[in-house]
Scaffold this motif. Structure first.
Motif, short mmCIF file in Angstrom:
data_model
loop_
_atom_site.label_atom_id
_atom_site.label_comp_id
_atom_site.label_asym_id
_atom_site.label_seq_id
_atom_site.Cartn_x
_atom_site.Cartn_y
_atom_site.Cartn_z
N ALA A 69 0.83 -1.21 0.00
CA ALA A 69 0.00 0.00 0.00
C ALA A 69 0.86 1.26 0.00
CB ALA A 69 -0.93 -0.02 1.21
N ARG A 70 1.94 1.24 0.75
CA ARG A 70 2.84 2.41 0.75
C ARG A 70 3.43 2.64 -0.64
NH1 ARG A 70 6.11 1.77 6.51
NH2 ARG A 70 4.59 2.92 7.76
N TYR A 71 3.80 1.55 -1.31
CA TYR A 71 4.34 1.70 -2.66
C TYR A 71 3.28 2.33 -3.58
CZ TYR A 71 6.29 0.78 -7.20
OH TYR A 71 6.76 0.93 -8.47
N LEU A 72 2.06 1.81 -3.49
CA LEU A 72 1.00 2.36 -4.34
C LEU A 72 0.77 3.83 -4.05
CD1 LEU A 72 -1.53 -0.60 -4.27
CD2 LEU A 72 -0.12 0.13 -6.21
N ARG A 73 0.76 4.20 -2.79
CA ARG A 73 0.53 5.59 -2.40
C ARG A 73 1.69 6.50 -2.81
NH1 ARG A 73 0.90 6.31 3.73
NH2 ARG A 73 3.09 6.16 3.14
N ASP A 74 2.92 6.04 -2.57
CA ASP A 74 4.09 6.90 -2.71
C ASP A 74 4.77 6.87 -4.08
OD1 ASP A 74 3.62 7.44 -0.02
OD2 ASP A 74 5.21 6.10 0.69
N HIS A 75 4.54 5.82 -4.85
CA HIS A 75 5.29 5.66 -6.11
C HIS A 75 4.42 5.38 -7.32
CE1 HIS A 75 8.99 5.72 -3.81
NE2 HIS A 75 8.44 4.85 -2.99
N SER A 76 3.14 5.58 -7.19
CA SER A 76 2.27 5.36 -8.34
C SER A 76 1.12 6.36 -8.26
CB SER A 76 1.73 3.93 -8.35
OG SER A 76 0.69 3.77 -7.41
N ALA A 77 0.33 6.35 -9.27
CA ALA A 77 -0.84 7.24 -9.31
C ALA A 77 -2.08 6.49 -8.82
CB ALA A 77 -1.03 7.75 -10.73
N ALA A 78 -1.90 5.57 -7.91
CA ALA A 78 -3.01 4.73 -7.45
C ALA A 78 -4.06 5.54 -6.72
CB ALA A 78 -2.49 3.63 -6.53
N ASP A 79 -5.27 5.17 -6.96
CA ASP A 79 -6.42 5.70 -6.25
C ASP A 79 -6.27 5.38 -4.76
OD1 ASP A 79 -9.23 4.77 -5.11
OD2 ASP A 79 -9.66 6.21 -6.70
N GLU A 80 -6.67 6.30 -3.90
CA GLU A 80 -6.57 6.08 -2.45
C GLU A 80 -7.33 4.82 -2.01
OE1 GLU A 80 -8.00 8.00 1.80
OE2 GLU A 80 -8.39 9.10 -0.05
N ARG A 81 -8.48 4.58 -2.62
CA ARG A 81 -9.26 3.38 -2.24
C ARG A 81 -8.51 2.11 -2.59
NH1 ARG A 81 -15.18 3.04 -3.86
NH2 ARG A 81 -14.27 2.86 -5.90
N LEU A 82 -7.78 2.12 -3.69
CA LEU A 82 -6.99 0.95 -4.07
C LEU A 82 -5.91 0.69 -3.02
CD1 LEU A 82 -6.15 -1.29 -6.03
CD2 LEU A 82 -4.82 0.44 -7.28
N ALA A 83 -5.19 1.71 -2.63
CA ALA A 83 -4.15 1.54 -1.62
C ALA A 83 -4.74 1.05 -0.30
CB ALA A 83 -3.39 2.85 -1.42
N ARG A 84 -5.91 1.56 0.07
CA ARG A 84 -6.54 1.14 1.31
C ARG A 84 -7.02 -0.31 1.24
NH1 ARG A 84 -10.55 6.00 2.65
NH2 ARG A 84 -11.22 4.57 4.29
N LEU A 85 -7.51 -0.73 0.09
CA LEU A 85 -7.89 -2.15 -0.07
C LEU A 85 -6.68 -3.06 0.05
CD1 LEU A 85 -10.53 -2.07 -2.94
CD2 LEU A 85 -10.87 -3.00 -0.63
N VAL A 86 -5.60 -2.71 -0.61
CA VAL A 86 -4.37 -3.51 -0.55
C VAL A 86 -3.87 -3.57 0.90
CG1 VAL A 86 -1.93 -3.58 -1.24
CG2 VAL A 86 -3.72 -3.20 -2.96
N ALA A 87 -3.88 -2.45 1.58
CA ALA A 87 -3.38 -2.39 2.96
C ALA A 87 -4.19 -3.25 3.91
CB ALA A 87 -3.38 -0.95 3.46
N ASN A 88 -5.48 -3.36 3.66
CA ASN A 88 -6.38 -4.03 4.60
C ASN A 88 -6.96 -5.34 4.08
OD1 ASN A 88 -6.72 -2.14 7.01
ND2 ASN A 88 -6.89 -0.75 5.27
N HIS A 89 -6.36 -5.90 3.03
CA HIS A 89 -6.96 -7.11 2.47
C HIS A 89 -6.90 -8.27 3.46
CE1 HIS A 89 -2.77 -8.13 1.29
NE2 HIS A 89 -3.19 -9.38 1.32
N SER A 90 -7.94 -9.05 3.43
CA SER A 90 -8.04 -10.30 4.22
C SER A 90 -7.73 -10.09 5.70
CB SER A 90 -7.17 -11.38 3.59
OG SER A 90 -7.63 -11.66 2.28
N TYR A 91 -8.36 -9.09 6.27
CA TYR A 91 -8.25 -8.80 7.71
C TYR A 91 -6.82 -8.56 8.16
CZ TYR A 91 -13.19 -9.56 8.03
OH TYR A 91 -14.55 -9.43 7.85
N ALA A 92 -6.08 -7.84 7.34
CA ALA A 92 -4.68 -7.52 7.65
C ALA A 92 -4.55 -6.74 8.96
CB ALA A 92 -4.06 -6.71 6.51
N LEU A 93 -5.60 -6.05 9.36
CA LEU A 93 -5.53 -5.30 10.61
C LEU A 93 -5.23 -6.23 11.79
CD1 LEU A 93 -5.80 -2.36 11.46
CD2 LEU A 93 -8.21 -2.80 11.94
N LEU A 94 -5.75 -7.44 11.76
CA LEU A 94 -5.46 -8.39 12.84
C LEU A 94 -4.01 -8.85 12.81
CD1 LEU A 94 -8.72 -10.55 12.81
CD2 LEU A 94 -8.10 -8.69 14.38
#
Length: 185
Positions: free
Chosen positions: A73-98
């Motif tokens: 997600a950091r790569y998508l945010r910092d080094h690409s033109a990725a949509d914020e929602r895309l970066a947030r989905l990647v960061a939190n996929h499959s209950y990554a928060l746990l």
């Protein structure tokens, strides 16, 4: 269409050579996402891109924290033109928060990439990931969770995380399967 081509090309450039099995998994997860297009309408391309990119944080060139959802997600945010929602989905996929909590990184993940308030989209990405093998072939959530536990020691970070997330992962998959069943009727 350009959005999905960009996502595929980026995932391929980061995963295909150094991690061919991870690349195969990502392609399988994206294929599963394509099968959900009718359920997601306008968000179908976003799901497909997130499915294709969800594991880019494993790429050796990106693995700075060794927590792949955050690194990707950091790569998508910092080094690409990725949509914020895309970066947030990647960061939190499959209950990554746990898993982030197991790693002492929950606060970092929550602050940098808050979970999307779109349960159907979040569930859809869990479904795609948890019903695809490491080799990219379709499977069931039961087989997938068992397979993950065979690869990681019970007391490892991932082993603890998977056991904690088991019910949430299954429930998300079952919700998507129910929606698919109703859509077919």
């Amino acid at each position: 269409m350009e959005f999905t081509l960009w996502a595929r090309d980026l995932a391929r450039s980061l995963l295909a050579e150094p991690l061919p099995r991870r690349w195969a998994h990502s392609q399988g997860v994206a294929a599963k996402a394509q099968s959900l297009a009718g359920l997601l309408g306008a968000d179908a391309e976003l799901l497909w891109a997130a499915a294709m990119l969800h594991d880019i944080g494993y790429a050796p060139s990106l693995a700075t924290t060794r927590f792949h959802p955050l690194d990707g997600a950091r790569y998508l945010r910092d080094h690409s033109a990725a949509d914020e929602r895309l970066a947030r989905l990647v960061a939190n996929h499959s209950y990554a928060l746990l898993e982030a909590e197991e790693r002492g990184m929950r606060d970092v993940l929550e602050v940098e990439f808050p979970i999307l308030d779109h349960a159907e989209l979040v569930d859809a990405l869990v479904y795609c990931d948890m019903t695809t093998t490491p080799d990219g072939t379709p499977t069931t959530v039961d087989v997938r969770l068992s397979e993950i536990l065979t690869r990681y020691d019970r007391d490892s970070v991932v082993g603890r995380f998977i056991r904690r997330a088991d019910e949430d992962l299954r429930t998300a998959v079952y919700r998507v399967e129910a929606r698919l069943f109703l859509a077919e009727r």
